[in-house]
Design a protein around this motif. Structure first.
Motif, PDB file in Angstrom:
ATOM      1  N   LEU A   3       1.089  10.059  -4.332  1.00  0.00           N
ATOM      2  CA  LEU A   3      -0.562  10.639  -3.295  1.00  0.00           C
ATOM      3  C   LEU A   3      -0.158  11.162  -2.080  1.00  0.00           C
ATOM      4  O   LEU A   3      -0.597  11.476  -1.221  1.00  0.00           O
ATOM      5  CB  LEU A   3      -1.140   8.906  -3.182  1.00  0.00           C
ATOM      6  N   VAL A  41      -3.274  13.517   2.187  1.00  0.00           N
ATOM      7  CA  VAL A  41      -1.949  12.336   2.984  1.00  0.00           C
ATOM      8  C   VAL A  41      -2.714  12.336   4.063  1.00  0.00           C
ATOM      9  O   VAL A  41      -2.266  10.178   4.240  1.00  0.00           O
ATOM     10  CB  VAL A  41      -0.856  13.000   2.739  1.00  0.00           C
ATOM     11  N   LEU A  59       1.468   4.214  -2.768  1.00  0.00           N
ATOM     12  CA  LEU A  59       0.822   5.521  -2.393  1.00  0.00           C
ATOM     13  C   LEU A  59       1.752   6.320  -3.480  1.00  0.00           C
ATOM     14  O   LEU A  59       2.137   7.468  -3.946  1.00  0.00           O
ATOM     15  CB  LEU A  59       1.301   5.657  -1.169  1.00  0.00           C
ATOM     16  N   TYR A 101       1.023  -1.604  -0.017  1.00  0.00           N
ATOM     17  CA  TYR A 101       0.113  -0.016  -0.041  1.00  0.00           C
ATOM     18  C   TYR A 101       0.400   1.628  -0.228  1.00  0.00           C
ATOM     19  O   TYR A 101       0.534   2.140  -1.274  1.00  0.00           O
ATOM     20  CB  TYR A 101      -0.481  -0.019   0.998  1.00  0.00           C
ATOM     21  N   VAL A 136      -5.688  11.119   4.964  1.00  0.00           N
ATOM     22  CA  VAL A 136      -6.634  10.349   4.360  1.00  0.00           C
ATOM     23  C   VAL A 136      -6.050   8.805   3.632  1.00  0.00           C
ATOM     24  O   VAL A 136      -6.174   7.550   4.838  1.00  0.00           O
ATOM     25  CB  VAL A 136      -7.697  10.626   3.750  1.00  0.00           C
ATOM     26  N   TRP A 137      -5.533   8.961   3.298  1.00  0.00           N
ATOM     27  CA  TRP A 137      -4.865   7.993   2.529  1.00  0.00           C
ATOM     28  C   TRP A 137      -3.793   6.366   3.553  1.00  0.00           C
ATOM     29  O   TRP A 137      -3.813   5.345   3.618  1.00  0.00           O
ATOM     30  CB  TRP A 137      -3.672   8.492   1.469  1.00  0.00           C
ATOM     31  N   ILE A 138      -2.907   8.151   4.603  1.00  0.00           N
ATOM     32  CA  ILE A 138      -2.438   6.989   5.837  1.00  0.00           C
ATOM     33  C   ILE A 138      -3.400   5.903   6.594  1.00  0.00           C
ATOM     34  O   ILE A 138      -3.347   5.280   6.981  1.00  0.00           O
ATOM     35  CB  ILE A 138      -1.688   8.221   6.054  1.00  0.00           C
ATOM     36  N   SER A 172      -0.533  14.105  -2.446  1.00  0.00           N
ATOM     37  CA  SER A 172      -2.071  14.650  -1.759  1.00  0.00           C
ATOM     38  C   SER A 172      -1.994  16.057  -1.385  1.00  0.00           C
ATOM     39  O   SER A 172      -1.819  15.432   0.717  1.00  0.00           O
ATOM     40  CB  SER A 172      -2.856  13.700  -2.252  1.00  0.00           C
ATOM     41  N   LEU A 212      -6.120   5.304   6.000  1.00  0.00           N
ATOM     42  CA  LEU A 212      -6.752   4.322   5.243  1.00  0.00           C
ATOM     43  C   LEU A 212      -5.614   3.288   5.210  1.00  0.00           C
ATOM     44  O   LEU A 212      -6.019   2.663   5.249  1.00  0.00           O
ATOM     45  CB  LEU A 212      -7.142   4.699   3.821  1.00  0.00           C
ATOM     46  N   GLY A 213      -4.629   2.644   4.657  1.00  0.00           N
ATOM     47  CA  GLY A 213      -3.708   2.312   4.956  1.00  0.00           C
ATOM     48  C   GLY A 213      -3.418   1.596   6.426  1.00  0.00           C
ATOM     49  O   GLY A 213      -3.073   0.295   6.022  1.00  0.00           O
TER      50      GLY A 213
END
Length: 105
Positions: free
Chosen positions: A63, A69, A58, A54, A71-73, A66, A75-76
């Motif tokens: 990402l 970022v 990213l 993941y 939110v992506w972390i 982004s 989510l991971g």
């Protein structure tokens, strides 16, 4: 219901246990704890691989630059936790069905 302490013979280690309740397969708390520790150790491997892939994704798609970022972390992290829980359950059932050595303590 009775207030008498539970008494049973563990199906894994063969010890006669008093004062606790067997799980649905008839194992004592010590055997089950040893199995959970063992399956947790093995479950960390696929969870780490999932999180690593993941994080690579990213980075590959850019990402990390982004605005979202965090939110992506998050989510991971959630994805890694779910992967760990699923893998631990799978390893728990696989190791239990293969048979487990009784705990030493």
């Amino acid at each position: 219901m009775s207030d008498a302490p539970e008494s049973f013979t563990c199906r894994n280690c063969g010890h006669h246990v008093t004062g606790e309740k067997a799980d649905h397969v008839g194992w004592c708390k010590g055997c089950r704890t040893a199995l959970v520790k063992r399956s947790s150790f093995w479950a960390a491997i696929p969870a780490t691989v999932v999180v690593g892939l993941y994080l690579w994704m990213l980075g590959y798609f850019g990402l990390f630059r982004s605005v979202f970022v965090i939110v992506w972390i998050a989510l991971g992290a959630a994805l890694g936790w779910v992967a760990f829980k699923v893998a631990r359950r799978v390893f728990f059932d696989v190791i239990r069905s293969r048979g487990v050595k009784p705990p030493t303590s």
